[in-house]
Scaffold this active site. Structure first.
Site, PDB file in Angstrom:
ATOM      1  N   ASP A 170     -12.362  -4.831   8.166  1.00 41.74           N
ATOM      2  CA  ASP A 170     -11.389  -4.330   6.937  1.00 41.74           C
ATOM      3  C   ASP A 170     -12.070  -4.760   5.705  1.00 41.74           C
ATOM      4  O   ASP A 170     -12.582  -5.865   5.546  1.00 41.74           O
ATOM      5  CB  ASP A 170     -10.117  -4.884   7.439  1.00 41.74           C
ATOM      6  CG  ASP A 170      -9.074  -4.091   6.523  1.00 41.74           C
ATOM      7  OD1 ASP A 170      -8.288  -3.141   7.025  1.00 41.74           O
ATOM      8  OD2 ASP A 170      -8.952  -4.711   5.435  1.00 41.74           O
ATOM      9  N   ASN A 178      -9.154   0.893  -5.386  1.00 46.57           N
ATOM     10  CA  ASN A 178      -8.484   2.300  -5.621  1.00 46.57           C
ATOM     11  C   ASN A 178      -7.752   2.088  -6.872  1.00 46.57           C
ATOM     12  O   ASN A 178      -7.767   2.915  -7.710  1.00 46.57           O
ATOM     13  CB  ASN A 178      -7.504   2.440  -4.489  1.00 46.57           C
ATOM     14  CG  ASN A 178      -8.338   3.295  -3.347  1.00 46.57           C
ATOM     15  OD1 ASN A 178      -9.034   4.034  -3.802  1.00 46.57           O
ATOM     16  ND2 ASN A 178      -7.666   3.364  -2.350  1.00 46.57           N
ATOM     17  N   ASP A 187     -13.177   5.881  -2.099  1.00 48.05           N
ATOM     18  CA  ASP A 187     -13.692   6.853  -0.968  1.00 48.05           C
ATOM     19  C   ASP A 187     -15.400   6.536  -0.842  1.00 48.05           C
ATOM     20  O   ASP A 187     -15.986   6.471   0.324  1.00 48.05           O
ATOM     21  CB  ASP A 187     -13.883   8.500  -1.157  1.00 48.05           C
ATOM     22  CG  ASP A 187     -12.459   8.899  -1.014  1.00 48.05           C
ATOM     23  OD1 ASP A 187     -11.608   8.287  -0.512  1.00 48.05           O
ATOM     24  OD2 ASP A 187     -12.020   9.983  -1.444  1.00 48.05           O
ATOM     25  N   GLU A 209      -8.963   1.513   5.360  1.00 50.20           N
ATOM     26  CA  GLU A 209     -10.412   0.949   5.243  1.00 50.20           C
ATOM     27  C   GLU A 209     -10.657   0.013   6.213  1.00 50.20           C
ATOM     28  O   GLU A 209     -11.447  -0.797   6.239  1.00 50.20           O
ATOM     29  CB  GLU A 209     -10.249  -0.214   4.134  1.00 50.20           C
ATOM     30  CG  GLU A 209      -8.918  -1.097   4.010  1.00 50.20           C
ATOM     31  CD  GLU A 209      -7.886  -0.537   3.737  1.00 50.20           C
ATOM     32  OE1 GLU A 209      -7.015  -1.566   3.344  1.00 50.20           O
ATOM     33  OE2 GLU A 209      -7.368   0.643   3.807  1.00 50.20           O
TER      34      GLU A 209
END
Length: 298
Positions: A170, A178, A187, A209
């Protein structure tokens, strides 16, 4: 295309193969329908099955049905039945049994090649639909559903006493990336991590993620080694964003197949280990050893 051709007559098989092979098709012939079905099951490249109705030990209709069940939604397969006795009943039975098309035996070259052009168009479309249904659009990795399905198939091959291991990872502090740099950078971060994962084992994006890797027939030590390489590789990445390059790290959970295990259990233990890695500082690897955890920096 790879075509499986089934008929009781070797003369018929030779004649039809002679029509197909000069056009670049790979043709595998069988007089035994059970052997043909076994070959289709183990050979993913087969796109077309052409079978007479009068085959044995499985009848042509039984072979059509079994092949259709085998393909289901996981692989493209076009089924053509042949019979020297064309009738509405034969046609209806063939279509009801999973056939896509019906031709008279022996087929004319023009009709046969026209049917195969239709098969090529349809199987290409099926292949693309399957790819879209199984693939995460952002990374090109398997999506969660396909990842778990492939892992289940691998587990069935491994069996109770075999070896298999899992790595879950993760991206650390992904929400901050973000929030500070925007979703485009978020992204790009996900895509960068996905590229680092490579093709070692069954690899998927499980959501957001989080990613997963299943290593069939390989022990937990291999999963730990892979997690270590990935942790160092991802830590070395730098992404453009703002005034300074963005540093990425990931946390990892590792688990190993145990007797009587399930894919759900294997993944759940890795997920618990991953949570522990997050809770104890991030950018580290935690291995689930039965109900215990081994925490290390990698």
């Amino acid at each position: 295309m790879h075509i499986v051709l089934v008929d009781t007559s070797r003369v018929v098989l030779k004649m039809i193969a002679a029509l197909l092979e000069p056009h670049g098709h790979t043709v595998t012939v069988f007089t035994n329908s059970t052997e043909a079905l076994d070959f289709i099951e183990t050979t993913a490249s087969v796109r077309v099955l052409i079978t007479s109705l009068e085959v044995r030990p499985l009848s042509g209709l039984e072979l059509c049905w079994s092949a259709r069940l085998l393909a289901e939604s996981n692989r493209p397969l076009y089924v053509i039945t042949m019979s020297s006795a064309r009738s509405e009943r034969n046609l209806a039975e063939a279509l009801d049994s999973g056939a896509d098309d019906f031709i008279e035996k022996p087929p004319s070259p023009e009709e046969l090649h026209a049917r195969l052009r239709a098969a090529d168009r349809l199987t290409n479309m099926q292949s693309e639909l399957i790819r879209l249904a199984q693939t995460d659009p952002l990374t090109g990795l398997l999506n969660r559903r396909a990842f778990l399905s492939r892992s289940q198939e691998a587990a069935e091959r491994v069996g109770n006493h075999g070896k298999m291991s899992a790595v879950l990872l993760d991206i650390d502090n992904f929400k901050r990336i973000n929030d500070e740099y925007g979703h485009d950078v978020g992204d790009a971060t996900i895509q960068a991590v996905a590229r680092e994962l490579g093709t070692d084992g069954i690899v998927g994006r499980l959501g957001g993620e989080e990613f997963g890797v299943i290593l069939p027939h390989r022990p937990g030590t291999d999963a730990e080694a892979l997690a270590g390489r990935l942790r160092r590789g991802i830590e070395a990445l730098r992404l453009r964003g703002g005034k300074a390059p963005i540093r990425i790290t990931c946390s990892f959970g590792v688990s190993e197949w145990i007797e009587g295990d399930t894919v759900e259990g294997l993944v759940k233990r890795a997920d618990i280990a991953l949570y522990e890695a997050k809770a104890t500082g991030r950018n580290r690897i935690v291995t689930a050893i039965s109900d215990l955890m081994l925490n290390r920096a990698g």
